[in-house]
Scaffold this motif. Structure first.
Motif, PDB file in Angstrom:
ATOM      1  N   ILE A 102       0.861  -1.179   0.000  1.00 27.60           N
ATOM      2  CA  ILE A 102       0.000   0.000   0.000  1.00 27.60           C
ATOM      3  C   ILE A 102       0.895   1.226   0.000  1.00 27.60           C
ATOM      4  O   ILE A 102       1.912   1.267   0.692  1.00 27.60           O
ATOM      5  CB  ILE A 102      -0.975   0.026   1.197  1.00 27.60           C
ATOM      6  CG1 ILE A 102      -1.881   1.258   1.084  1.00 27.60           C
ATOM      7  CG2 ILE A 102      -0.243  -0.037   2.516  1.00 27.60           C
ATOM      8  CD1 ILE A 102      -3.099   1.219   1.951  1.00 27.60           C
ATOM      9  N   SER A 103       0.550   2.183  -0.825  1.00 28.93           N
ATOM     10  CA  SER A 103       1.294   3.443  -0.822  1.00 28.93           C
ATOM     11  C   SER A 103       0.294   4.592  -0.895  1.00 28.93           C
ATOM     12  O   SER A 103      -0.727   4.499  -1.561  1.00 28.93           O
ATOM     13  CB  SER A 103       2.295   3.495  -1.978  1.00 28.93           C
ATOM     14  OG  SER A 103       1.650   3.313  -3.205  1.00 28.93           O
ATOM     15  N   ALA A 104       0.626   5.628  -0.143  1.00 30.54           N
ATOM     16  CA  ALA A 104      -0.257   6.793  -0.092  1.00 30.54           C
ATOM     17  C   ALA A 104       0.551   8.008   0.330  1.00 30.54           C
ATOM     18  O   ALA A 104       1.622   7.890   0.912  1.00 30.54           O
ATOM     19  CB  ALA A 104      -1.393   6.548   0.900  1.00 30.54           C
ATOM     20  N   THR A 105       0.008   9.163   0.023  1.00 36.92           N
ATOM     21  CA  THR A 105       0.605  10.410   0.478  1.00 36.92           C
ATOM     22  C   THR A 105      -0.487  11.269   1.103  1.00 36.92           C
ATOM     23  O   THR A 105      -1.660  11.167   0.744  1.00 36.92           O
ATOM     24  CB  THR A 105       1.266  11.194  -0.674  1.00 36.92           C
ATOM     25  OG1 THR A 105       0.271  11.466  -1.663  1.00 36.92           O
ATOM     26  CG2 THR A 105       2.402  10.413  -1.292  1.00 36.92           C
ATOM     27  N   HIS A 106      -0.066  12.072   2.042  1.00 35.31           N
ATOM     28  CA  HIS A 106      -0.976  13.022   2.680  1.00 35.31           C
ATOM     29  C   HIS A 106      -0.134  14.219   3.067  1.00 35.31           C
ATOM     30  O   HIS A 106       0.715  14.123   3.955  1.00 35.31           O
ATOM     31  CB  HIS A 106      -1.653  12.404   3.897  1.00 35.31           C
ATOM     32  CG  HIS A 106      -2.634  13.317   4.557  1.00 35.31           C
ATOM     33  ND1 HIS A 106      -3.784  13.746   3.937  1.00 35.31           N
ATOM     34  CD2 HIS A 106      -2.635  13.897   5.781  1.00 35.31           C
ATOM     35  CE1 HIS A 106      -4.446  14.542   4.743  1.00 35.31           C
ATOM     36  NE2 HIS A 106      -3.769  14.644   5.869  1.00 35.31           N
ATOM     37  N   GLY A 107      -0.314  15.309   2.364  1.00 35.70           N
ATOM     38  CA  GLY A 107       0.528  16.476   2.601  1.00 35.70           C
ATOM     39  C   GLY A 107       1.974  16.134   2.289  1.00 35.70           C
ATOM     40  O   GLY A 107       2.277  15.605   1.224  1.00 35.70           O
ATOM     41  N   ALA A 108       2.869  16.368   3.229  1.00 32.60           N
ATOM     42  CA  ALA A 108       4.292  16.084   3.032  1.00 32.60           C
ATOM     43  C   ALA A 108       4.662  14.663   3.456  1.00 32.60           C
ATOM     44  O   ALA A 108       5.798  14.248   3.288  1.00 32.60           O
ATOM     45  CB  ALA A 108       5.124  17.080   3.824  1.00 32.60           C
ATOM     46  N   SER A 109       3.711  13.911   4.002  1.00 27.18           N
ATOM     47  CA  SER A 109       3.982  12.542   4.467  1.00 27.18           C
ATOM     48  C   SER A 109       3.616  11.524   3.404  1.00 27.18           C
ATOM     49  O   SER A 109       2.705  11.734   2.605  1.00 27.18           O
ATOM     50  CB  SER A 109       3.166  12.237   5.721  1.00 27.18           C
ATOM     51  OG  SER A 109       3.497  13.120   6.750  1.00 27.18           O
ATOM     52  N   SER A 110       4.338  10.411   3.422  1.00 30.02           N
ATOM     53  CA  SER A 110       4.002   9.320   2.505  1.00 30.02           C
ATOM     54  C   SER A 110       4.297   7.988   3.185  1.00 30.02           C
ATOM     55  O   SER A 110       5.044   7.917   4.163  1.00 30.02           O
ATOM     56  CB  SER A 110       4.788   9.438   1.201  1.00 30.02           C
ATOM     57  OG  SER A 110       6.162   9.282   1.452  1.00 30.02           O
ATOM     58  N   ILE A 111       3.690   6.938   2.644  1.00 31.36           N
ATOM     59  CA  ILE A 111       3.886   5.590   3.149  1.00 31.36           C
ATOM     60  C   ILE A 111       3.978   4.636   1.966  1.00 31.36           C
ATOM     61  O   ILE A 111       3.301   4.829   0.954  1.00 31.36           O
ATOM     62  CB  ILE A 111       2.732   5.149   4.087  1.00 31.36           C
ATOM     63  CG1 ILE A 111       2.967   3.737   4.642  1.00 31.36           C
ATOM     64  CG2 ILE A 111       1.396   5.227   3.385  1.00 31.36           C
ATOM     65  CD1 ILE A 111       1.931   3.266   5.638  1.00 31.36           C
TER      66      ILE A 111
END
Length: 139
Positions: free
Chosen positions: A94-103
């Motif tokens: 799973i990959s996602a971004t939210h603002g300056a954060s990502s996973i």
């Protein structure tokens, strides 16, 4: 190790469900769930337990509003169909971004689908991150 991608009907249904998340298609993503009070979804957080379509819809509507979209890449999808029931398990990233954060995190997905009015619908799904036993058990 990524295995060859199965092309059967059930594998396609699961992958299309993943795809709707990566495109941020909240309504389409939710359309894969059975609109049934027995539908269950367990997420990665211990607090993420939803029972019934209405709770699931409320959670994912908020999640899509907050995060927009996230990619689920299938690595080892296995589906077993038994009549009008199908079980699936998958190792995913799973990959996602939210603002300056990502996973970008390896995870597991499993679930059950049932055929309703000629369409396959998710009746149970469980999304989890594996935790090594050495982190859970003493010694």
């Amino acid at each position: 190790m990524i295995k060859e991608i199965p092309k059967d009907e059930m594998s396609t249904v699961v992958r299309e469900w993943y795809y709707t998340a990566s495109e941020g298609q909240a309504e389409k993503f939710l359309s894969f769930f059975a609109q049934d009070p027995r539908t269950v979804y367990f997420g990665t957080d211990p607090e993420e337990q939803w029972y019934g379509y209405d709770q699931i819809k409320s959670f994912f509507t908020d999640l899509f509003r907050t995060y927009g979209k996230w990619a689920i890449m299938s690595k080892n999808l296995v589906v077993h169909q038994i009549g009008d029931i199908a079980l699936f398990s998958d190792e995913v990233e799973i990959s996602a971004t939210h603002g300056a954060s990502s996973i970008a995190q390896d995870a597991r997905m499993s679930g059950a689908l049932m055929k309703q009015n000629g369409q396959w619908k998710i009746i149970q799904a469980h999304f989890s991150f594996g935790t090594p036993s050495s982190e859970l058990l003493p010694g």
